[in-house]
Design an enzyme around this catalytic site. Structure first.
Site, short mmCIF file in Angstrom:
data_model
loop_
_atom_site.label_atom_id
_atom_site.label_comp_id
_atom_site.label_asym_id
_atom_site.label_seq_id
_atom_site.Cartn_x
_atom_site.Cartn_y
_atom_site.Cartn_z
N GLU A 124 59.01 3.19 -4.44
CA GLU A 124 59.86 2.30 -5.27
C GLU A 124 59.02 1.17 -5.88
O GLU A 124 59.30 0.71 -6.98
CB GLU A 124 61.03 1.77 -4.43
CG GLU A 124 62.05 2.88 -4.18
CD GLU A 124 62.83 2.76 -2.89
OE1 GLU A 124 62.88 1.67 -2.29
OE2 GLU A 124 63.40 3.79 -2.46
N ASN B 235 62.89 1.10 7.17
CA ASN B 235 62.72 0.33 5.93
C ASN B 235 64.11 -0.01 5.40
O ASN B 235 64.80 0.86 4.87
CB ASN B 235 61.94 1.19 4.91
CG ASN B 235 61.88 0.54 3.54
OD1 ASN B 235 62.13 -0.66 3.40
ND2 ASN B 235 61.53 1.33 2.53
N LYS C 89 64.86 -1.81 2.96
CA LYS C 89 64.86 -2.04 1.50
C LYS C 89 65.58 -3.35 1.17
O LYS C 89 65.53 -4.29 1.96
CB LYS C 89 65.48 -0.85 0.77
CG LYS C 89 64.92 0.49 1.24
CD LYS C 89 65.21 1.61 0.31
CE LYS C 89 64.86 2.93 0.98
NZ LYS C 89 64.63 4.01 0.03
N GLY D 7 65.89 9.05 -0.36
CA GLY D 7 67.25 8.63 -0.72
C GLY D 7 68.07 9.69 -1.42
O GLY D 7 69.12 9.39 -1.99
N SER E 237 64.78 11.01 3.46
CA SER E 237 66.06 11.54 3.93
C SER E 237 66.03 12.03 5.38
O SER E 237 66.65 13.03 5.72
CB SER E 237 66.54 12.67 2.99
OG SER E 237 66.77 12.15 1.69
N HIS F 236 54.89 1.79 -1.33
CA HIS F 236 56.14 2.56 -1.33
C HIS F 236 56.42 3.06 -2.75
O HIS F 236 56.13 2.35 -3.73
CB HIS F 236 57.29 1.68 -0.83
CG HIS F 236 58.53 2.47 -0.54
ND1 HIS F 236 59.39 2.88 -1.53
CD2 HIS F 236 59.01 2.96 0.63
CE1 HIS F 236 60.37 3.58 -0.97
NE2 HIS F 236 60.17 3.65 0.33
N GLU G 79 55.67 10.52 1.98
CA GLU G 79 57.04 10.46 1.50
C GLU G 79 57.14 11.13 0.13
O GLU G 79 56.89 10.47 -0.91
CB GLU G 79 57.50 9.02 1.37
CG GLU G 79 57.43 8.23 2.65
CD GLU G 79 58.40 7.07 2.64
OE1 GLU G 79 59.23 7.01 3.55
OE2 GLU G 79 58.35 6.23 1.72
C1 PEP Z 1 62.10 5.13 2.45
O1 PEP Z 1 62.66 4.20 1.88
O2 PEP Z 1 60.92 5.04 2.76
C2 PEP Z 1 62.88 6.34 2.73
C3 PEP Z 1 62.25 7.36 3.27
O3 PEP Z 1 64.21 6.33 2.40
P1 PEP Z 1 65.33 7.40 2.87
O4 PEP Z 1 65.13 7.62 4.36
O5 PEP Z 1 66.62 6.74 2.56
O6 PEP Z 1 65.08 8.65 2.12
#
Ligand code: PEP
Length: 252
Positions: free
Chosen positions: A96, A9, A11, A172, A213, A94, A166
Site C-alpha cells: 500500500e 498490521n 493499517k 485484502g 488474506s 508494504h 505478500e
Molecule cells: C497486510 O496488510 O499486510 C495484509 C496481508 O492484509 P490482509 O491480511 O487483510 O490481506
C-alpha cells in the site's frame, strides 16, 4: 530453528481508545502463546498507548512506516528514533505504501538501513501485483525487490530482518495464495536470492512470513510449509478471536 512470527498490521484503523480496547481483549490469550514472536502494529497515534499496554507481556510493538532521516524539516513524517521510543519493529515496503505513496525499492532500502541504525527490526514486505503474476513475472519482481531492498546490508544486519512475502493480489481480497505456491516463491526466489547475496547461513536464518488474506481457517496451510515462518496479518488482526487463533496455529 527459526522462531515462528506473527504480526498484525492494523493499517489505518482504530483510535487510541479503540486500540486500547482491542489490545485488552486479545492480550490474555496472546500472552499464553510464548512460542510465537507476536507483534502488534497499530497506527502512529496508538503506538504510545499500545506499547505501554504490551510492556512486560512478551509481545512487541511495530510501526507501519517511518521516514529515513534522523530529524528535520519533513512535515508530517516520523523519524526512526521516534518510532524506536515505542517499537521494536517497523513494517517497511508494504504494497500500500508502494502503490499509494510511490515508494520505490531504492527508498525502501534507505528506510531499512535507517531502521537498522536504531536497532529496529524491519518487517520488509515484497510481492508481485496481479498483472505481474499473470505475466509470469513473479520471479523477476520478487528477486529485484529483495536485491534492491537489502542492497548494502552486512550479513549480520540481513540475518535479523523479517521478510513478508505478500502477493499484492492476495492482500485484502479474500483470495489467499496456496500454501505450496507461496512456499515455492519463498524457497526458489527469496531464500535463493538471500543465499546469493549473504550466504547460506543468512538465507537459512531469516524469518520469511506469508501475508495476504490470512485467516484462522487458512493459516495452517501456510504454517505447515517448511519455508514459511509465520504471517503478516491485515484484516484478521482486527478480530480478536481470529488473530488469537492464527497466532496459536503458528506454534510448531
Ligand atoms: C497486510 O496488510 O499486510 C495484509 C496481508 O492484509 P490482509 O491480511 O487483510 O490481506
Amino acid at each position: 530453528m527459526r522462531k515462528p512470527f506473527v504480526a498484525g498490521n492494523w493499517k489505518m484503523n482504530k483510535t487510541a481508545e479503540e486500540a486500547t480496547a482491542l489490545v485488552k481483549e486479545m492480550l490474555p490469550e496472546l500472552q499464553s502463546v510464548a512460542a510465537v514472536e507476536r507483534v502488534l502494529c497499530p497506527p502512529f497515534t496508538s503506538l504510545m498507548i499500545v506499547s505501554a499496554l504490551l510492556t512486560g507481556t512478551g509481545l512487541g510493538t511495530g510501526a507501519q512506516n517511518m521516514h529515513w532521516e534522523a530529524q528535520g524539516a519533513f512535515t508530517g513524517e516520523v523519524s526512526p528514533r521516534m518510532v524506536k521510543e515505542f517499537c521494536q519493529y517497523v513494517i517497511l515496503g508494504h504494497s500500500e505504501r508502494r502503490t499509494y505513496f510511490a515508494e520505490t525499492d531504492a527508498l525502501i532500502n534507505k528506510k531499512i538501513k535507517a531502521a537498522l541504525e536504531v536497532a529496529l527490526t524491519p518487517i520488509f514486505c515484497i510481492g508481485e501485483t496481479l498483472e505481474e503474476n499473470q505475466a509470469s513475472r513473479t520471479a523477476e519482481v520478487v528477486i529485484r525487490q529483495v536485491k534492491e531492498g537489502l542492497a548494502g546490508l552486512t550479513q549480520e544486519q540481513a540475518k535479523g530482518i523479517v521478510i513478508a512475502y505478500e502477493p499484492v493480489w492476495a492482500i485484502g481480497t479474500g483470495l489467499a495464495a496456496s500454501g505450496t505456491g507461496a512456499n515455492a516463491v519463498v524457497k526458489d526466489y527469496i531464500r535463493s536470492t538471500l543465499e546469493e547475496m549473504f550466504g547460506r547461513q543468512v538465507a537459512d536464518a531469516v524469518r520469511v512470513l506469508y501475508g495476504g488474506s490470512v485467516t484462522a481457517a487458512n493459516a495452517s496451510e501456510f504454517f505447515e510449509q517448511p519455508e514459511i515462518d509465520g504471517a503478516l496479518v491485515g484484516g484478521a488482526s482486527l478480530k480478536p478471536a481470529e488473530f488469537v487463533n492464527i497466532v496459536k496455529a503458528a506454534v510448531r
